[in-house]
Design a protein around this motif. Structure first.
Motif, PDB file in Angstrom:
ATOM      1  N   ALA A   1       0.145   5.144   8.061  1.00 43.03           N
ATOM      2  CA  ALA A   1       0.550   3.883   7.423  1.00 43.03           C
ATOM      3  C   ALA A   1       1.027   2.893   8.480  1.00 43.03           C
ATOM      4  O   ALA A   1       0.735   1.692   8.403  1.00 43.03           O
ATOM      5  CB  ALA A   1       1.656   4.138   6.395  1.00 43.03           C
ATOM      6  N   SER A   2       1.737   3.386   9.478  1.00 41.09           N
ATOM      7  CA  SER A   2       2.285   2.493  10.501  1.00 41.09           C
ATOM      8  C   SER A   2       1.217   1.913  11.419  1.00 41.09           C
ATOM      9  O   SER A   2       1.415   0.848  11.994  1.00 41.09           O
ATOM     10  CB  SER A   2       3.322   3.239  11.350  1.00 41.09           C
ATOM     11  OG  SER A   2       4.371   3.710  10.538  1.00 41.09           O
ATOM     12  N   LEU A   3       0.106   2.617  11.587  1.00 39.35           N
ATOM     13  CA  LEU A   3      -0.931   2.136  12.502  1.00 39.35           C
ATOM     14  C   LEU A   3      -2.073   1.400  11.812  1.00 39.35           C
ATOM     15  O   LEU A   3      -2.614   0.443  12.359  1.00 39.35           O
ATOM     16  CB  LEU A   3      -1.535   3.317  13.283  1.00 39.35           C
ATOM     17  CG  LEU A   3      -0.598   4.093  14.202  1.00 39.35           C
ATOM     18  CD1 LEU A   3      -1.368   5.208  14.907  1.00 39.35           C
ATOM     19  CD2 LEU A   3       0.065   3.168  15.218  1.00 39.35           C
ATOM     20  N   PHE A   4      -2.450   1.870  10.605  1.00 41.57           N
ATOM     21  CA  PHE A   4      -3.666   1.322   9.975  1.00 41.57           C
ATOM     22  C   PHE A   4      -3.364   0.236   8.946  1.00 41.57           C
ATOM     23  O   PHE A   4      -4.275  -0.353   8.390  1.00 41.57           O
ATOM     24  CB  PHE A   4      -4.478   2.438   9.308  1.00 41.57           C
ATOM     25  CG  PHE A   4      -4.745   3.631  10.207  1.00 41.57           C
ATOM     26  CD1 PHE A   4      -4.992   3.463  11.568  1.00 41.57           C
ATOM     27  CD2 PHE A   4      -4.742   4.923   9.687  1.00 41.57           C
ATOM     28  CE1 PHE A   4      -5.224   4.564  12.393  1.00 41.57           C
ATOM     29  CE2 PHE A   4      -4.975   6.031  10.506  1.00 41.57           C
ATOM     30  CZ  PHE A   4      -5.212   5.845  11.857  1.00 41.57           C
ATOM     31  N   LEU A   5      -2.068   0.026   8.656  1.00 41.96           N
ATOM     32  CA  LEU A   5      -1.698  -1.030   7.708  1.00 41.96           C
ATOM     33  C   LEU A   5      -0.969  -2.140   8.447  1.00 41.96           C
ATOM     34  O   LEU A   5      -0.400  -1.923   9.510  1.00 41.96           O
ATOM     35  CB  LEU A   5      -0.752  -0.479   6.634  1.00 41.96           C
ATOM     36  CG  LEU A   5      -1.311   0.572   5.689  1.00 41.96           C
ATOM     37  CD1 LEU A   5      -0.192   1.093   4.779  1.00 41.96           C
ATOM     38  CD2 LEU A   5      -2.461   0.006   4.862  1.00 41.96           C
TER      39      LEU A   5
ATOM     40  N   VAL B   1       0.823  -1.212   0.000  1.00 46.71           N
ATOM     41  CA  VAL B   1       0.000   0.000   0.000  1.00 46.71           C
ATOM     42  C   VAL B   1       0.855   1.258   0.000  1.00 46.71           C
ATOM     43  O   VAL B   1       0.513   2.264  -0.620  1.00 46.71           O
ATOM     44  CB  VAL B   1      -0.951   0.009   1.218  1.00 46.71           C
ATOM     45  CG1 VAL B   1      -1.725   1.315   1.317  1.00 46.71           C
ATOM     46  CG2 VAL B   1      -1.928  -1.164   1.125  1.00 46.71           C
ATOM     47  N   TYR B   2       1.991   1.205   0.711  1.00 46.04           N
ATOM     48  CA  TYR B   2       2.807   2.403   0.850  1.00 46.04           C
ATOM     49  C   TYR B   2       4.279   2.067   0.600  1.00 46.04           C
ATOM     50  O   TYR B   2       4.823   1.150   1.237  1.00 46.04           O
ATOM     51  CB  TYR B   2       2.636   2.995   2.254  1.00 46.04           C
ATOM     52  CG  TYR B   2       3.268   4.366   2.420  1.00 46.04           C
ATOM     53  CD1 TYR B   2       2.547   5.520   2.121  1.00 46.04           C
ATOM     54  CD2 TYR B   2       4.590   4.507   2.854  1.00 46.04           C
ATOM     55  CE1 TYR B   2       3.121   6.773   2.246  1.00 46.04           C
ATOM     56  CE2 TYR B   2       5.167   5.769   2.984  1.00 46.04           C
ATOM     57  CZ  TYR B   2       4.424   6.889   2.677  1.00 46.04           C
ATOM     58  OH  TYR B   2       4.989   8.140   2.793  1.00 46.04           O
TER      59      TYR B   2
ATOM     60  N   PHE C   1      -6.158   3.918   0.178  1.00 49.22           N
ATOM     61  CA  PHE C   1      -5.855   3.973   1.613  1.00 49.22           C
ATOM     62  C   PHE C   1      -6.175   5.358   2.180  1.00 49.22           C
ATOM     63  O   PHE C   1      -6.826   5.486   3.222  1.00 49.22           O
ATOM     64  CB  PHE C   1      -4.393   3.607   1.853  1.00 49.22           C
ATOM     65  CG  PHE C   1      -3.965   3.721   3.300  1.00 49.22           C
ATOM     66  CD1 PHE C   1      -4.605   2.997   4.298  1.00 49.22           C
ATOM     67  CD2 PHE C   1      -2.925   4.572   3.667  1.00 49.22           C
ATOM     68  CE1 PHE C   1      -4.218   3.112   5.638  1.00 49.22           C
ATOM     69  CE2 PHE C   1      -2.523   4.684   4.990  1.00 49.22           C
ATOM     70  CZ  PHE C   1      -3.177   3.960   5.979  1.00 49.22           C
ATOM     71  N   TRP C   2      -5.754   6.409   1.486  1.00 45.98           N
ATOM     72  CA  TRP C   2      -6.042   7.777   1.972  1.00 45.98           C
ATOM     73  C   TRP C   2      -7.537   8.078   1.894  1.00 45.98           C
ATOM     74  O   TRP C   2      -8.049   8.909   2.624  1.00 45.98           O
ATOM     75  CB  TRP C   2      -5.279   8.836   1.172  1.00 45.98           C
ATOM     76  CG  TRP C   2      -3.808   8.582   0.998  1.00 45.98           C
ATOM     77  CD1 TRP C   2      -3.128   8.576  -0.192  1.00 45.98           C
ATOM     78  CD2 TRP C   2      -2.821   8.311   2.014  1.00 45.98           C
ATOM     79  NE1 TRP C   2      -1.791   8.308   0.028  1.00 45.98           N
ATOM     80  CE2 TRP C   2      -1.577   8.141   1.361  1.00 45.98           C
ATOM     81  CE3 TRP C   2      -2.869   8.179   3.405  1.00 45.98           C
ATOM     82  CZ2 TRP C   2      -0.391   7.861   2.053  1.00 45.98           C
ATOM     83  CZ3 TRP C   2      -1.691   7.892   4.091  1.00 45.98           C
ATOM     84  CH2 TRP C   2      -0.479   7.740   3.428  1.00 45.98           C
TER      85      TRP C   2
ATOM     86  N   ASP D   1      -0.644  -6.666  13.498  1.00 41.31           N
ATOM     87  CA  ASP D   1       0.665  -6.695  12.831  1.00 41.31           C
ATOM     88  C   ASP D   1       1.035  -5.349  12.204  1.00 41.31           C
ATOM     89  O   ASP D   1       1.574  -5.294  11.109  1.00 41.31           O
ATOM     90  CB  ASP D   1       0.701  -7.770  11.722  1.00 41.31           C
ATOM     91  CG  ASP D   1       0.478  -9.156  12.281  1.00 41.31           C
ATOM     92  OD1 ASP D   1       0.966  -9.424  13.386  1.00 41.31           O
ATOM     93  OD2 ASP D   1      -0.213  -9.945  11.608  1.00 41.31           O
ATOM     94  N   ASN D   2       0.684  -4.274  12.892  1.00 37.17           N
ATOM     95  CA  ASN D   2       1.006  -2.942  12.364  1.00 37.17           C
ATOM     96  C   ASN D   2       2.484  -2.617  12.590  1.00 37.17           C
ATOM     97  O   ASN D   2       3.240  -3.425  13.126  1.00 37.17           O
ATOM     98  CB  ASN D   2       0.107  -1.889  13.025  1.00 37.17           C
ATOM     99  CG  ASN D   2       0.298  -1.879  14.531  1.00 37.17           C
ATOM    100  OD1 ASN D   2       1.415  -1.830  15.018  1.00 37.17           O
ATOM    101  ND2 ASN D   2      -0.810  -1.958  15.276  1.00 37.17           N
TER     102      ASN D   2
END
Ligand code: GDP
Ligand code: MN
Length: 336
Positions: free
Chosen positions: A272-276, A173-174, A238-239, A208-209
């Motif tokens: 990105a670090s929290l929601f993916l 995603v990122y 994602f955004w 698993d973030n």
């Protein structure tokens, strides 16, 4: 906003040279550049490098965005660089102005203090609007993927494999190339605002973030690591999705884009670090890239040679003291 309505009158015809690889299947993707008319030379230099190292073999379109109308000269010079489709968009005023819930007195006092403290861009309203725009806009609805490009950046290696297709095929995603520490004075209350959001919306936090990349104490404090967002290859869905939309609105109402100087880089990176899931975030080793004084040059020799990279591996920023790449590596290692 419909960029198609902003096609320059003198845009090139949609014909392609015969020696290209347009018959490859492409992702639904575009390059995006936010630039001023005064960025003409730097814009040309970035696009020239991208075309030579990657896009002349692929033909992805470009969207150029500006908060003021592009000049005819700008459109003519930039359009001449590629046969790819190019669109020139004017950002609507409401996407580029201080929201009415911001107390201007408080905001201008904050700017004054940050400027006095010599914080980079500390006194600038335009820079703050730029960061808020990059964090929150939902333009380019017709595309799923984007590659963010700035003026005056360098691409040092041949990019023979399509990064968009890589993302698509590997459930990414990122994507990033450089990670750095944020300036503390610009984000004093960002982490408390994030913590509030997490309490209100635990349902958005992924299993698993990558919390372990941005916090050394499981979320108590932010270690200021962020992906350097002048380069981003990402999935705009994602955004546009519920987690990030709610997150941005929460941060926007807090006012920190104007009362402090929150950057789109920490905002995107924390989201990105929290929601993916951590493995939806990808480090593009093979993309040699420079913005300002810092460059990523591929360190594995086989990748460097295959890409015919014009950068020095010794000069690569990856393991500089100011780089967060070591933390990314140890975070990835800790996951086993
Ligand atoms: P830095 O990378 O954080 O040092 O900031 P830059 O000055 O490079 O700005 C980031 C991006 O926003 C670049 O693509 C700039 O061209 C663009 N940008 C910055 N300020 C403005 C502005 O006032 N108007 C427009 N149209 N673009 C801007
Ligand atoms: Mn820049």
């Amino acid at each position: 906003f419909n960029p198609a309505h902003n096609e320059p009158d003198d845009s090139p015809p949609a014909v392609f040279p015969s020696n290209n690889a347009y018959n490859q299947s492409l992702a639904n993707a575009t390059f995006v550049m936010l630039v001023r008319n005064s960025d003409l030379d730097g814009t040309i230099s970035s696009i020239r490098a991208l075309e030579d190292r990657f896009n002349s073999k692929f033909g992805y379109p470009y969207v150029l965005l500006n908060d003021e109308p592009f000049t005819t000269e700008f459109k003519r010079r930039v359009s001449a660089l590629t046969f790819s489709k190019m669109k020139f968009g004017l950002i609507p005023k409401e996407h580029w102005s201080q929201p009415d819930w911001i107390n201007e007195e408080k905001a201008s006092e904050a700017r004054k203090q940050m400027q006095a403290a010599n914080v980079k861009y500390g006194g600038s309203v335009a820079y703050r609007s730029m960061c808020r725009f990059n964090s929150g806009h939902k333009l380019l609805q017709q595309y799923k993927w984007y590659w963010r490009v700035e003026p005056n950046v360098k691409f040092y290696c041949n990019i023979d494999n399509d990064p968009f297709k890589y993302m698509e095929e590997n459930n990414k995603v990122y994507g990033f190339t450089i990670a750095v520490y944020e300036i503390p004075a610009t984000i004093r209350s960002l982490w408390p605002a994030v913590t509030d959001f997490i309490k209100e919306h635990p349902e958005y936090i992924a299993d698993d973030n990558a919390m372990g990349f941005i916090s050394d104490n499981n979320g108590l404090t932010y270690n200021r690591c962020h992906f350097w967002s002048n380069f981003e290859i990402a999935d705009m869905d994602f955004w546009r999705g519920p987690a990030y939309s709610a997150f941005f609105d929460h941060l926007d109402l807090h006012g920190g884009f104007y009362y402090e100087r929150w950057g789109d880089a920490p905002v995107h990176s924390i989201a990105a670090s929290l929601f993916l899931k951590a493995d939806q975030i990808h480090f593009f080793q093979e993309i040699g890239y420079q913005h300002d004084d810092w460059a990523h040059c591929p360190l594995p020799n086989d990748i460097w040679e295959k890409g015919q990279c014009a950068c020095s591996q010794r000069g690569s920023f990856d393991y500089d003291v100011s780089s967060c790449k070591p933390r990314w590596d140890s975070f990835i290692r800790s996951r086993g």
